[in-house]
Design a protein around this motif. Structure first.
Motif, short mmCIF file in Angstrom:
data_model
loop_
_atom_site.label_atom_id
_atom_site.label_comp_id
_atom_site.label_asym_id
_atom_site.label_seq_id
_atom_site.Cartn_x
_atom_site.Cartn_y
_atom_site.Cartn_z
N PRO A 1 7.87 -0.90 -2.10
CA PRO A 1 7.17 -1.07 -2.91
C PRO A 1 5.54 -0.31 -2.33
O PRO A 1 4.99 0.92 -2.29
CB PRO A 1 6.62 -1.76 -4.29
N THR A 2 4.57 -0.75 -1.19
CA THR A 2 3.63 -0.18 -0.24
C THR A 2 3.82 1.02 0.25
O THR A 2 3.41 1.61 -0.09
CB THR A 2 3.68 -1.55 0.08
N VAL A 3 5.52 0.75 0.31
CA VAL A 3 5.76 2.69 1.26
C VAL A 3 6.06 2.93 0.39
O VAL A 3 5.86 4.43 0.42
CB VAL A 3 6.68 2.40 2.18
N VAL A 4 6.67 2.98 -0.94
CA VAL A 4 7.06 3.53 -1.89
C VAL A 4 6.20 4.51 -2.16
O VAL A 4 6.15 5.49 -3.00
CB VAL A 4 7.86 2.96 -3.35
N ALA A 5 4.32 3.30 -2.69
CA ALA A 5 3.21 4.43 -2.47
C ALA A 5 3.24 5.21 -2.06
O ALA A 5 2.62 6.64 -3.22
CB ALA A 5 2.73 3.16 -3.41
N ILE A 6 2.72 4.98 -1.21
CA ILE A 6 2.61 5.63 0.07
C ILE A 6 3.61 7.47 -0.28
O ILE A 6 2.81 8.21 -0.19
CB ILE A 6 2.27 5.23 1.54
N CYS A 7 4.80 7.23 -0.02
CA CYS A 7 5.19 8.14 -0.62
C CYS A 7 5.49 9.30 -1.76
O CYS A 7 5.56 10.37 -1.60
CB CYS A 7 6.91 7.68 -0.13
N ALA A 8 5.30 8.46 -2.35
CA ALA A 8 4.99 9.37 -4.10
C ALA A 8 4.59 9.51 -3.69
O ALA A 8 3.98 10.69 -5.04
CB ALA A 8 4.94 7.60 -5.53
N VAL A 9 2.54 9.56 -3.78
CA VAL A 9 2.10 10.80 -3.37
C VAL A 9 1.94 11.67 -2.77
O VAL A 9 1.14 12.48 -2.08
CB VAL A 9 0.54 9.87 -2.93
#
Length: 370
Positions: free
Chosen positions: A88-96
């Motif tokens: 999720p740490t990286v998912v969040a970065i990619c999500a924006v």
């Protein structure tokens, strides 16, 4: 009865009356979403951390997303973080729409190698995102210096570090903002999904509040100021978290006691025990050990009805879902090496006593047979 790496049933029996009272109180109140329990929890959680604001959301991933968006992060921007973390740490970065840039981790603590961050900074870097992993904090002073030098923002990922301290400063209070998950397994866990971000920046707090509610100003419902999302914490989980927050220091004490028990009982074995970085007060969200025959150990422990876990068996940059980042295997050698050997022993407040003794005895017997 199987002993799992995490369990809540014994804790629930101890706290059942308080939890059910919280649920009944909310159900009888007539207000299920976005009421006084949410604002109460926000105020109390912020106060615990010595900051001015907490913005409660529906899960820890969105705590990061809302914070990144409020910081103005989007396509074309880079965020420096680690690959040895929950996805999720990286998912969040990619999500924006931003691009994660990875640095390696320390071979002893498995935390961000802060001495590699300067070389990773580019003209597109906007945020440094340290992950306070497994229950202890990244060394923040060098990151703060880099942020000041290059005009960067710091967003702390505190999903695994509720109550952890670094040279006396509590996790989440050292950057511009700190994002938390209150998933049930966490040191402070709800009975479902929940999250929140803390900050002392009033402007950032106001923007996060808009974003979590479709982009509307809370004082002017139905008027969208900017495109946002629906990410609100409900009243039931807020009230449960308020009550559990009062016991957070007790939970941490129990975890530290369990960690001390493991350290004492396993210090004469060849298993590598957790290392605490200088200046850190560890809260032991998970108790991560290391051994070259990890997989054999996990398999043999099953015969004792003990189920162990790996946090995390696959570094984020090696996952097919992030292949588009183009980070080649071998580029983060320590991260990749530790992923083959680390695993977690059962760690939660109620593991103390007979269950922990069984784990220790079974593990010692298993190690003796390798």
């Amino acid at each position: 009865m199987t002993i799992y790496v995490w369990g809540y049933l014994q804790e629930y029996e101890q706290e059942r009356n308080d939890i059910l009272e919280a649920v009944d109180e909310v159900f009888r109140s007539g207000q299920l979403v976005w009421g006084p329990r949410v604002t109460g929890f926000e105020s109390e959680f912020a106060a615990y951390h010595g900051v001015s604001h907490c913005v409660a959301v529906d899960n820890g991933t969105n705590a990061l997303v809302v914070a990144l968006r409020a910081m103005g992060i989007g396509p074309g921007d880079e965020v420096i973080t680690v690959s040895n973390t929950a996805a999720p740490t990286v998912v969040a970065i990619c999500a924006v729409g931003a691009t994660p840039v990875f640095v390696d981790v320390d071979p002893d603590t498995y935390l961000m190698r802060v001495d590699q961050v300067a070389a990773a900074i580019s003209e597109r870097t906007r945020v440094l995102l340290p992950v306070h992993l497994y229950g202890q904090c990244v060394d923040m002073a060098p990151l703060e210096a880099l942020a000041a030098q290059h005009g960067l923002q710091i967003l702390e990922d505190c999903a695994q570090a509720h109550g952890a301290r670094h040279h006396g400063r509590v996790a989440g209070s050292m950057g511009r903002a700190g994002a938390f998950s209150f998933y049930p397994t966490k040191v402070l866990g709800a009975y479902g999904h929940a999250g929140g971000t803390i900050t002392s920046d009033a402007e950032l707090s106001a923007e996060m509040r808009r974003l979590r509610y479709y982009g509307m100003d809370e004082e002017r419902y139905y008027v969208v100021a900017r495109n946002g999302m629906n990410s609100r914490l409900d009243e039931v989980h807020a009230e449960i978290l308020r009550r559990k927050l009062r016991r957070l220091d007790e939970y941490i004490h129990a975890r530290r006691t369990a960690a001390a028990n493991y350290a004492e009982a396993l210090s004469d074995t060849d298993i590598v025990l957790p290392a605490t970085a200088p200046g850190n007060d560890h809260v032991y969200y998970v108790y991560v050990v290391r051994h070259p025959q990890r997989d054999k150990i996990i398999e043999r422990m099953k015969s004792f009805d003990i189920s162990l876990n790996i946090s995390y068996p696959w570094p984020v940059h090696t996952m097919t879902g992030f292949a588009h980042l183009g980070v080649p295997k071998g580029s983060l050698p320590v991260t990749e090496a530790v992923a083959d050997e680390i695993f977690s022993l059962p760690m939660y407040p109620s593991v103390l006593g007979t269950d922990q003794e069984k784990v220790i005895d079974a593990l010692r017997e298993t190690l003796a047979t390798l």
